[in-house]
Design an enzyme around this catalytic site. Structure first.
Site: not given
Length: 529
Positions: A471-475
């Site tokens: 994942c990244c910040f939001t995905r």
């Protein structure tokens, strides 16, 4: 081509690791700078020895992170692109980064270029004028005690990418029995030590040409003034669905395209590096130079993320059908607060960018206009997010020279612009934003929290279809074996804001800031360490 697209998205994801660290470090730096400013805290507090020692310590810790950003990016790039055995890739990337710069240093020494012969004073003694001598001296740097070209973050990325290539080819290599101890994952750093110094020798030969090319692009953007800021702001938003905006951001933040400044005889390249240097070394960077850098940073995002997008969220809520308003209210309120506070916008943007190209392009153009106007009004607000935290820490606490009030003034104008334009387009063009979907889509139930992880895995085609989860910040970023097994409706029923298929094997599910917890639970359910 499909593999290349997948690698590009993996690379963009990898860049988020160091960025998340330095974003937090930047906030600490901003608060520390404000607390050491007598105009803000008063002369009495500035004279207190113990508090100032503590604040100075915080600034040194944060400053050390920024000084070693190239190494952090080397490690992050290798981790992001490694297929397996990621700790080995990180270890090899550290070795590769050091040995690559040793190769550069050895080549420079063969040319008679050392730390002593490339100082501004030494170059002036050879007949250069003062300006040319300072510019030439700034091309070199001491990195981890190694005299080398000042390649900034780009040098770290090159080392990390090459290490990842070596790692993916070599971590399963089996050697003859007599030397089998050195096979497998132990073979990766050995090959790295052999290859990366040679890469350093090659880089030393071609880097001056590469540097001239990057400087030319930076000069072109610099000469375009506010229009360069407009192009950047618009392009950055247009790239949001692809995930490639991360790469554009890092190019501007850490290469000469984002600006060049000289501090204590050392060249700083990139908008974020220049801004952070102004925090760690107060008074060392002229305000005008900092303003040139911050036109690509948080100041252009503040009017959009704190004011424009929350107004768009209100328009989406008011445009929803009466029977769905309660559901949409909860969704829009959470997304708007996230955008306002932290500058994380994907949960809200993914509610409209896939269902309406008109809203998407309008939002991108308004973002570009915001960057241009903030540059035109000579703001000086840095960092990377663009929410209320950045406005307070780097704007209001930065004092009058930041001209922070213009971002609020434009934001107040953006509220009606976003609200009425979004509501008009949604209703006139019958855009299916949340609460306006077709009856078939409306009928999709939201699963219970206890069942969510099972449904997410099911929506991704089942555990047997999932190859990797991150994942990244939001995905939630997932690599699957067969994309046709992924069911968007099932994933949307788990509270996702959108599903983005970025390649034939890579899918992104947008959940917002809670995605870190979701990713951990999915990995746990799949038995992934």
């Amino acid at each position: 081509m499909k593999k290349f697209a997948s690698s590009v998205h993996a690379f963009g994801k990898a860049l988020m690791m160091p960025i998340s660290v330095i974003a937090a470090a930047g906030i600490f730096l901003g608060v520390a700078a404000a607390m050491q400013n007598p105009a803000i805290t008063g002369e009495a507090f500035a004279a207190m020895q113990v508090p100032q020692l503590i604040i100075g310590f915080i600034r040194k810790v944060a400053g050390a992170l920024f000084a070693n950003l190239p190494l952090l990016f080397a490690v992050a790039s290798a981790i992001g692109l490694a297929k397996a055995e990621k700790p080995t890739a990180a270890f090899a990337a550290t070795i590769g980064f050091i040995t690559m710069h040793v190769g550069v240093s050895a080549t420079l020494a063969a040319k008679g270029l050392t730390a002593a012969t490339t100082t501004a004073q030494a170059l002036q003694a050879q007949g250069m004028d003062q300006t040319q001598a300072m510019m030439t001296a700034a091309e070199y740097i001491q990195m981890l005690g190694i005299f080398t070209y000042n390649m900034s973050v780009l040098g770290g990325v090159i080392a990390g990418l090459l290490t990842a290539v070596i790692h993916n080819r070599c971590y399963t290599v089996q050697l003859p029995t007599a030397i089998s101890f050195f096979g497998g994952r132990r073979f990766v750093p050995i090959v790295t030590v052999l290859v990366l110094p040679l890469v350093g020798v090659l880089l030393a030969a071609i880097w001056p040409t590469i540097g001239l090319g990057i400087a030319w692009v930076g000069e072109l953007i610099g000469k375009s003034g506010q229009y360069g800021a407009f192009l950047y702001g618009t392009s950055e938003r247009l790239l949001i669905p692809t995930g490639l905006h991360h790469i554009l951001n890092e190019t501007v933040r850490f290469t000469p395209i984002g600006g060049i400044a000289t501090v204590d005889g050392q060249t700083l390249v990139g908008a974020l590096n220049i801004f952070n240097a102004s925090l760690t070394h107060p008074g060392s960077v002229p305000d005008e130079t900092v303003r040139e850098a911050t036109r690509f940073l948080a100041q252009g995002k503040i009017p959009v993320m704190m004011f424009g997008l929350p107004a768009a969220a209100l328009a989406i809520y008011h445009a929803a059908r009466p029977e769905h308003k309660q559901r949409v209210k909860a969704l829009m309120l959470a997304a708007a607060l996230t955008s306002f506070t932290t500058g994380i916008t994907e949960p809200l943007e993914f509610c409209f960018i896939f269902v309406s190209p008109v809203l998407y392009i309008l939002h991108a153009l308004l973002s570009g206009l915001s960057f241009m106007l903030m540059s035109l009004f000579h703001l000086m607000i840095g960092n990377v997010q663009g929410g209320a935290i950045d406005l307070v820490v780097f704007g209001i606490l930065g004092g009058e020279k930041t001209a922070w009030w213009w971002s609020i003034a434009l934001g107040l104008i953006y509220v009606p612009v976003y609200y009425y334009s979004f509501r008009f387009i949604i209703q006139r063009m019958r855009v299916e934003t949340p609460g306006r979907e077709t009856e078939e889509e409306d009928a999709t139930p939201q699963v219970e929290a206890a069942e969510r992880i099972k449904v997410i895995i099911s929506g991704l085609g089942g555990a047997e279809n999932i190859e990797d989860v991150d994942c990244c910040f939001t995905r939630l970023r997932v690599r699957v074996k067969t994309m046709k097994e992924v069911v968007d409706a099932t994933l949307m029923s788990t509270g996702a804001n959108g599903v983005n298929r970025v390649s034939d094997t890579d899918v992104q599910v947008i959940y917002g800031p809670q995605v870190e917890k979701i990713a951990g639970e999915v990995k746990s359910a799949l038995g992934i360490a």
